[in-house]
Motif scaffolding. Structure first.
Motif, PDB file in Angstrom:
ATOM      1  N   VAL A 250     -42.654  10.375 -35.405  1.00 15.59           N
ATOM      2  CA  VAL A 250     -41.317  10.318 -34.873  1.00 15.59           C
ATOM      3  C   VAL A 250     -40.940  11.274 -34.181  1.00 15.59           C
ATOM      4  N   LEU A 251     -41.720  12.459 -34.137  1.00 21.46           N
ATOM      5  CA  LEU A 251     -41.465  13.514 -33.030  1.00 21.46           C
ATOM      6  C   LEU A 251     -42.347  12.770 -31.599  1.00 21.46           C
ATOM      7  N   VAL A 252     -43.003  12.274 -31.623  1.00 16.36           N
ATOM      8  CA  VAL A 252     -43.705  11.589 -30.429  1.00 16.36           C
ATOM      9  C   VAL A 252     -42.628  10.619 -29.716  1.00 16.36           C
ATOM     10  N   ALA A 253     -41.952   9.817 -30.754  1.00 13.37           N
ATOM     11  CA  ALA A 253     -41.019   8.790 -30.298  1.00 13.37           C
ATOM     12  C   ALA A 253     -39.902   9.613 -29.500  1.00 13.37           C
ATOM     13  N   VAL A 254     -39.294  10.595 -30.159  1.00  8.47           N
ATOM     14  CA  VAL A 254     -38.494  11.653 -29.559  1.00  8.47           C
ATOM     15  C   VAL A 254     -38.686  12.067 -28.207  1.00  8.47           C
ATOM     16  N   LEU A 255     -39.722  12.731 -28.020  1.00  8.42           N
ATOM     17  CA  LEU A 255     -40.219  13.062 -26.727  1.00  8.42           C
ATOM     18  C   LEU A 255     -40.421  12.228 -25.750  1.00  8.42           C
ATOM     19  N   CYS A 256     -41.210  10.929 -26.074  1.00  4.54           N
ATOM     20  CA  CYS A 256     -41.494   9.987 -25.321  1.00  4.54           C
ATOM     21  C   CYS A 256     -39.852   9.225 -24.913  1.00  4.54           C
ATOM     22  N   ALA A 257     -39.081   9.290 -25.860  1.00  4.37           N
ATOM     23  CA  ALA A 257     -37.580   8.718 -25.504  1.00  4.37           C
ATOM     24  C   ALA A 257     -36.967   9.447 -24.335  1.00  4.37           C
ATOM     25  N   VAL A 258     -37.384  10.774 -24.421  1.00  6.34           N
ATOM     26  CA  VAL A 258     -36.620  11.579 -23.214  1.00  6.34           C
ATOM     27  C   VAL A 258     -37.473  11.449 -21.968  1.00  6.34           C
ATOM     28  N   ALA A 259     -38.661  11.360 -21.967  1.00  7.19           N
ATOM     29  CA  ALA A 259     -39.466  11.116 -20.667  1.00  7.19           C
ATOM     30  C   ALA A 259     -39.523   9.679 -20.450  1.00  7.19           C
ATOM     31  N   GLY A 260     -39.451   8.783 -21.456  1.00  4.47           N
ATOM     32  CA  GLY A 260     -39.580   7.398 -21.007  1.00  4.47           C
ATOM     33  C   GLY A 260     -38.095   7.043 -20.534  1.00  4.47           C
ATOM     34  N   THR A 261     -37.076   7.448 -20.663  1.00  2.61           N
ATOM     35  CA  THR A 261     -35.868   7.108 -19.982  1.00  2.61           C
ATOM     36  C   THR A 261     -35.803   7.316 -18.407  1.00  2.61           C
TER      37      THR A 261
ATOM     38  N   LEU B 200     -48.444  18.877 -36.321  1.00  2.00           N
ATOM     39  CA  LEU B 200     -46.897  18.622 -36.190  1.00  2.00           C
ATOM     40  C   LEU B 200     -46.132  19.803 -35.694  1.00  2.00           C
ATOM     41  N   VAL B 201     -46.685  21.208 -35.603  1.00  5.67           N
ATOM     42  CA  VAL B 201     -46.059  22.096 -34.906  1.00  5.67           C
ATOM     43  C   VAL B 201     -46.080  21.903 -33.634  1.00  5.67           C
ATOM     44  N   VAL B 202     -47.314  21.418 -32.968  1.00  6.36           N
ATOM     45  CA  VAL B 202     -47.551  21.413 -31.571  1.00  6.36           C
ATOM     46  C   VAL B 202     -46.432  20.247 -31.151  1.00  6.36           C
ATOM     47  N   LEU B 203     -46.238  19.144 -31.877  1.00  5.42           N
ATOM     48  CA  LEU B 203     -45.327  18.048 -31.454  1.00  5.42           C
ATOM     49  C   LEU B 203     -43.988  18.727 -31.535  1.00  5.42           C
ATOM     50  N   ALA B 204     -43.560  19.223 -32.429  1.00  7.98           N
ATOM     51  CA  ALA B 204     -42.364  19.664 -32.719  1.00  7.98           C
ATOM     52  C   ALA B 204     -41.838  20.773 -31.644  1.00  7.98           C
ATOM     53  N   ILE B 205     -42.858  21.683 -31.225  1.00 11.63           N
ATOM     54  CA  ILE B 205     -42.466  22.662 -30.014  1.00 11.63           C
ATOM     55  C   ILE B 205     -42.478  21.687 -28.574  1.00 11.63           C
ATOM     56  N   ALA B 206     -43.377  20.719 -28.446  1.00 16.31           N
ATOM     57  CA  ALA B 206     -43.472  19.954 -27.339  1.00 16.31           C
ATOM     58  C   ALA B 206     -42.012  19.145 -27.287  1.00 16.31           C
ATOM     59  N   ALA B 207     -41.571  18.419 -28.329  1.00 14.91           N
ATOM     60  CA  ALA B 207     -40.388  17.874 -28.368  1.00 14.91           C
ATOM     61  C   ALA B 207     -39.150  18.817 -28.052  1.00 14.91           C
ATOM     62  N   ALA B 208     -38.988  19.929 -28.722  1.00 14.87           N
ATOM     63  CA  ALA B 208     -38.015  20.963 -28.386  1.00 14.87           C
ATOM     64  C   ALA B 208     -38.043  21.159 -26.728  1.00 14.87           C
ATOM     65  N   ILE B 209     -39.161  21.582 -26.165  1.00 14.73           N
ATOM     66  CA  ILE B 209     -39.339  21.831 -24.863  1.00 14.73           C
ATOM     67  C   ILE B 209     -38.948  20.666 -24.071  1.00 14.73           C
ATOM     68  N   GLY B 210     -39.186  19.570 -24.419  1.00 12.42           N
ATOM     69  CA  GLY B 210     -38.962  18.150 -23.418  1.00 12.42           C
ATOM     70  C   GLY B 210     -37.221  17.983 -23.809  1.00 12.42           C
ATOM     71  N   VAL B 211     -36.838  17.919 -24.879  1.00  9.77           N
ATOM     72  CA  VAL B 211     -35.147  17.869 -24.789  1.00  9.77           C
ATOM     73  C   VAL B 211     -34.644  19.035 -24.199  1.00  9.77           C
TER      74      VAL B 211
ATOM     75  N   VAL C  96     -35.563   3.580 -31.816  1.00  9.38           N
ATOM     76  CA  VAL C  96     -36.389   2.316 -31.648  1.00  9.38           C
ATOM     77  C   VAL C  96     -37.685   2.792 -31.749  1.00  9.38           C
ATOM     78  N   GLY C  97     -38.173   3.933 -30.927  1.00  5.76           N
ATOM     79  CA  GLY C  97     -39.441   4.394 -31.248  1.00  5.76           C
ATOM     80  C   GLY C  97     -39.614   4.971 -32.551  1.00  5.76           C
ATOM     81  N   SER C  98     -38.887   5.450 -33.324  1.00  4.28           N
ATOM     82  CA  SER C  98     -39.116   5.980 -34.670  1.00  4.28           C
ATOM     83  C   SER C  98     -39.108   4.805 -35.591  1.00  4.28           C
ATOM     84  N   ALA C  99     -38.470   3.573 -35.465  1.00  2.00           N
ATOM     85  CA  ALA C  99     -38.649   2.435 -35.973  1.00  2.00           C
ATOM     86  C   ALA C  99     -39.872   1.803 -36.010  1.00  2.00           C
ATOM     87  N   ALA C 100     -40.355   1.752 -34.942  1.00  3.82           N
ATOM     88  CA  ALA C 100     -41.500   1.381 -34.470  1.00  3.82           C
ATOM     89  C   ALA C 100     -42.615   2.231 -35.043  1.00  3.82           C
TER      90      ALA C 100
END
Length: 284
Positions: A21-32, A135-146, A228-232
């Motif tokens: 889910v964290l990957v999906a959030v980060l990829c959604a921001v960059a992927g858009t 998970l900690v690394v992904l959470a930090i990366a998602a926060a930075i990306g958003v 959509v990414g989280s559902a996937a």
């Protein structure tokens, strides 16, 4: 409903879901932005361009995340340098470095004994091995990306519409381009642990493609793409659990299938609206 809940009652599957889910959030921001700017090739190139850094880090026994980040940063800087110094086009710069970095990675792998298992993990990921530290690394990366996307939103929009207008407005389109490359790099590097370098582009592109069928606004595209990414991720993990398939590949395939379903549904709705708007004439 045990078939739905039982897999997620196991700790490592639950961690895989949270990480996905964290990957999906980060990829959604960059992927858009990748979809808006037509830069899907950049995500593909960076995903493969990480290979030499990951291979060298694995051989040297250091954390592979450091090698992946170093390799991706070198490639990003190289793309910019080729554009400025050699006056090459963006696509040409990416293509040259893509092939060069991939070749270097294969050379490193070919000289390392008993590297097959590690290479498989690099290429296809191992989301079920995601741990608490990951998970900690992904959470930090998602926060930075958003956060980065929110701060640079105005400049990114202006650069996407017209670089000359962005320059006149003082929004520095070249800096916006650098921020965008950085976002894609962050998403690819942080996500490869979960779905691998070959499949990360699926989560980077497919959910955003699905979301663009329903909205043209960038913030809402990011939100829908994250859903959509989280559902996937959730559906992919369930299918993988019950069908005994590779988790990362199943998640990526599910995301791509979701994009196809979204497109088909949108096309069906548009066709139905056209039929309603243009009734069949009654013969006299």
């Amino acid at each position: 409903m045990s078939w739905l809940t039982d897999p997620f009652s196991i700790d490592f599957v639950l961690r895989a879901l949270c990480g996905g889910v964290l990957v999906a959030v980060l990829c959604a921001v960059a992927g858009t932005w990748v979809i808006v700017r037509g830069m899907a090739f950049l995500g593909e190139a960076l995903a493969h361009g990480m290979l030499p850094g990951v291979a060298l880090a694995t051989v040297a026994g250091v954390p592979v995340l450091f090698g992946a980040a170093a390799s991706a940063i070198v490639m990003s800087l190289g793309i910019g340098a080729l554009q400025r110094r050699a006056k090459l086009s963006y696509d040409t710069s990416i293509g040259l470095l893509f092939v060069g970095m991939l070749a270097l990675g294969v050379i490193v792998i070919s000289h390392a004994g008993s590297f097959a298992t590690d290479a498989t993990a690099i290429l296809f990921g191992d989301i079920l091995a995601v741990g608490t530290d990951d998970l900690v690394v992904l959470a930090i990366a998602a926060a930075i990306g958003v956060g980065t996307a929110a701060v640079a939103h105005r400049a990114l929009v202006a650069a996407a519409v017209d670089e000359r207008v962005a320059t006149v407005l003082g929004l520095r389109p070249r800096l916006a381009q650098t921020v965008l490359v950085g976002l894609v790099t962050l998403a690819v590097v942080a996500s490869y642990q979960a779905v691998g370098s070959l499949l990360v582009v699926g989560l980077l592109v497919a959910p955003a493609v699905a979301a663009r069928q329903w909205t043209a606004r960038i913030p809402s595209t990011m939100l829908i793409a994250a859903v959509v990414g989280s559902a996937a991720v959730a559906v992919g993990l369930l299918v993988s659990w019950h069908a005994a398939t590779a988790a990362g590949a199943t998640i990526a395939a599910t995301a791509i299938a979701g994009a196809g379903v979204s497109w088909a549904l949108r096309a069906s709705i548009d066709a139905a609206r056209r039929r309603v708007a243009s009734p069949v004439p009654v013969p006299l």
